[in-house]
Each structure stands twice: as structure tokens, then as C-alpha cells.
Design a protein around this motif. Structure first.
Motif, PDB file in Angstrom:
ATOM      1  N   SER A   1     -11.984 -57.227  24.433  1.00  0.00           N
ATOM      2  CA  SER A   1     -12.967 -56.056  23.657  1.00  0.00           C
ATOM      3  C   SER A   1     -12.306 -55.920  22.358  1.00  0.00           C
ATOM      4  N   SER A   2     -11.066 -55.882  22.189  1.00  0.00           N
ATOM      5  CA  SER A   2     -10.239 -55.596  21.079  1.00  0.00           C
ATOM      6  C   SER A   2     -10.401 -57.007  19.853  1.00  0.00           C
TER       7      SER A   2
ATOM      8  N   PHE B   1      -8.099 -49.542  22.597  1.00  0.00           N
ATOM      9  CA  PHE B   1      -8.680 -50.039  23.724  1.00  0.00           C
ATOM     10  C   PHE B   1      -7.571 -50.132  24.898  1.00  0.00           C
TER      11      PHE B   1
ATOM     12  N   ALA C   1     -13.917 -56.676  18.645  1.00  0.00           N
ATOM     13  CA  ALA C   1     -14.331 -55.383  18.119  1.00  0.00           C
ATOM     14  C   ALA C   1     -13.848 -55.885  16.706  1.00  0.00           C
TER      15      ALA C   1
ATOM     16  N   PRO D   1     -11.469 -47.722  27.124  1.00  0.00           N
ATOM     17  CA  PRO D   1     -12.642 -48.284  26.433  1.00  0.00           C
ATOM     18  C   PRO D   1     -13.377 -47.149  25.404  1.00  0.00           C
TER      19      PRO D   1
ATOM     20  N   MET E   1     -14.973 -55.716  31.032  1.00  0.00           N
ATOM     21  CA  MET E   1     -14.217 -56.420  29.795  1.00  0.00           C
ATOM     22  C   MET E   1     -12.998 -56.125  29.540  1.00  0.00           C
TER      23      MET E   1
END
Ligand SMILES: [Zn+2]
Length: 249
Positions: free
Chosen positions: A6-7, A127, A10, A131, A1
Motif C-alpha cells: 500500500s505504501s 499505513f 501510495a 489502512p 493489501m
């Protein structure tokens, strides 16, 4: 990813967690639970600061310790940010003027919005590093946001908002974390060029939140019980030690 996806996930996840936490937890939310959550968060923040963020910052700066000035700057900035916000709403417990309450909730929502935006920047910058660091920073943010958001929700309701309204505005101010993440990637070139400084600043912020917000709150000792304060704090440290050791880098 990708680091961007991801950020965003999240930060959205943290906002949602606070939202769900308030909906499901607040009815049974006792001061004991809050003290446990705060002690756990303090342990998580301190361990993340010293075991993950500062080592990463030093590594990315080529062991140039001047990067620690960013940690100091973040702590100084948070001190003034807090003075600004708390100077205006700290008395809400003693005073009951409606106008005062109305002013205090804007300070809470705006102050929270700024804080959550910075949390979003912290998650995104982490990130970008890796990760692994992203996951750890997200955990540290989630740990301190949950008790914080529940507490703010209670203040908003006491200030005269209906429950739905308080929930909605609190969630909106939580979503500024997603904005912070997006803004970080919009300025990705600048952030990547100064990554060590960003990560060191996040370390300073976490240290400030743990040592100046959370731990003093525990020392007020509003509820009795020696394990309420001790065990969750240690558990917070141990969780990060384990994750640091066993998460694939
Ligand atoms: Zn936060």
C-alpha cells in the motif's frame, strides 16, 4: 493489501499525480487555481493533523502526552530545513545571475527530494498504524504536493531548464517518496517500536507546512476574490471530517 505494498503504491501514486498534474494542468494553471489548491491543501493538512494524526499518536502512546515533543521537534527541524533551503534560493525573483539560478535549482531539487522522502516515511508509518490513517495521510500529502510541484516546475523552467528536463528532474525528486516508504519498512522494527513518536512527528510536519508555508502564501493575496481563499480551505477541512467519520477504521 499489505502495509508495505500500500505504501509503495501510495507514494508512487503521489509522484505520478504531481507528474501528470504538471503535464496536463500547467498550461491552464492560473494563479487563481493555485490559490484554490493551496487553500484546500491547508484545510486538509490541519484537519488531518488534529482529527487523525494527533489522536492516533496519543492512542498508540497509551495517552502519554510526552509524545507531543516529537511534534515540536518536527516543527523545529522543518524551520531549520527551510532556513537552509530558502536562505539560498529566496532571492531568485530579484536577481538574475545565471550562477545564482543554477545554485538555486539544486537547492530546490535537493530540498524537495528531502521533503518528499519524509512524506514517504509519513505515508508508510501511517499505513503501519492502519489502512485508514494511511489513506488519509496519502490524501494530505497529495493535496499539498500538487500545487507545490507545479510551483517548483515553474521555477525550474525559469531557472533555464528545458520543459522536459524540469519535468524529469522534478519527477525524480518526487520518487524519493517511494524511497522513504521503502526505508521505513527496512527499519520496520524501529518504526513500530516508536510508532507514536513517528506519527506525532508527522503531525508536527503537517502543521508546519499548513501554518508556515501555505497559509502565509494565501495571506499575500495576490489575486482578488473572497471565495478563492475561503471556500476551498473549508472544503479541505470538511473532506477530512467526512473521511474520518465514514472511512472504515
Ligand atoms: Zn510534502
Amino acid at each position: 493489501m499489505s502495509a508495505f505494498l500500500s505504501s509503495v503504491l501510495a507514494t508512487f501514486g503521489v509522484s505520478l499525480l504531481s507528474f501528470v498534474g504538471i503535464v496536463f494542468v500547467v498550461r491552464n494553471w492560473k494563479e487563481r487555481a493555485e490559490m484554490r489548491a493551496i487553500a484546500f491543501a491547508a484545510g486538509v493538512l490541519l484537519a488531518t493533523t488534529f482529527l487523525d494524526l494527533l489522536p492516533e499518536a496519543l492512542e498508540h502512546s497509551g495517552n502519554d502526552s510526552s509524545v507531543l515533543a516529537a511534534s515540536l521537534a518536527a516543527m523545529v527541524a522543518f524551520y531549520y530545513l527551510e532556513r537552509l533551503i530558502h536562505g539560498s534560493h529566496k532571492h531568485h525573483g530579484e536577481e538574475s545571475h545565471t550562477g545564482h539560478h543554477a545554485a538555486s535549482r539544486y537547492f530546490i531539487l535537493v530540498g524537495d527530494g528531502i521533503h518528499n522522502f519524509i512524506d514517504g516515511v509519513a505515508i508508510a508509518a501511517s499505513f503501519i498504524v492502519s489502512p485508514e490513517l494511511g489513506v488519509l495521510t496519502t490524501l494530505a500529502v497529495a493535496a499539498h504536493e500538487l500545487p507545490h510541484e507545479v510551483g517548483d516546475y515553474a521555477i525550474l523552467v525559469r531557472s533555464g531548464y528545458t520543459r522536459m528536463r524540469a519535468l524529469f528532474y522534478n519527477f525524480l525528486s518526487g520518487l524519493t517518496a517511494v524511497l522513504g516508504a521503502v526505508a521505513t519498512f527496512a527499519a520496520a522494527d524501529f518504526v513500530e517500536a516508536n510508532l507514536a513518536w513517528f506519527i506525532a512527528a508527522v503531525a508536527g510536519m503537517f502543521l508546519y507546512i499548513a501554518a508556515a508555508n501555505l497559509i502565509p502564501e494565501l495571506h499575500h493575496q495576490r489575486v482578488k476574490g473572497r471565495f478563492i481563499y475561503g471556500l476551498p480551505f473549508l472544503a479541505g477541512v470538511i473532506v477530512i471530517v467526512l473521511l474520518t467519520t465514514y472511512l472504515p477504521a
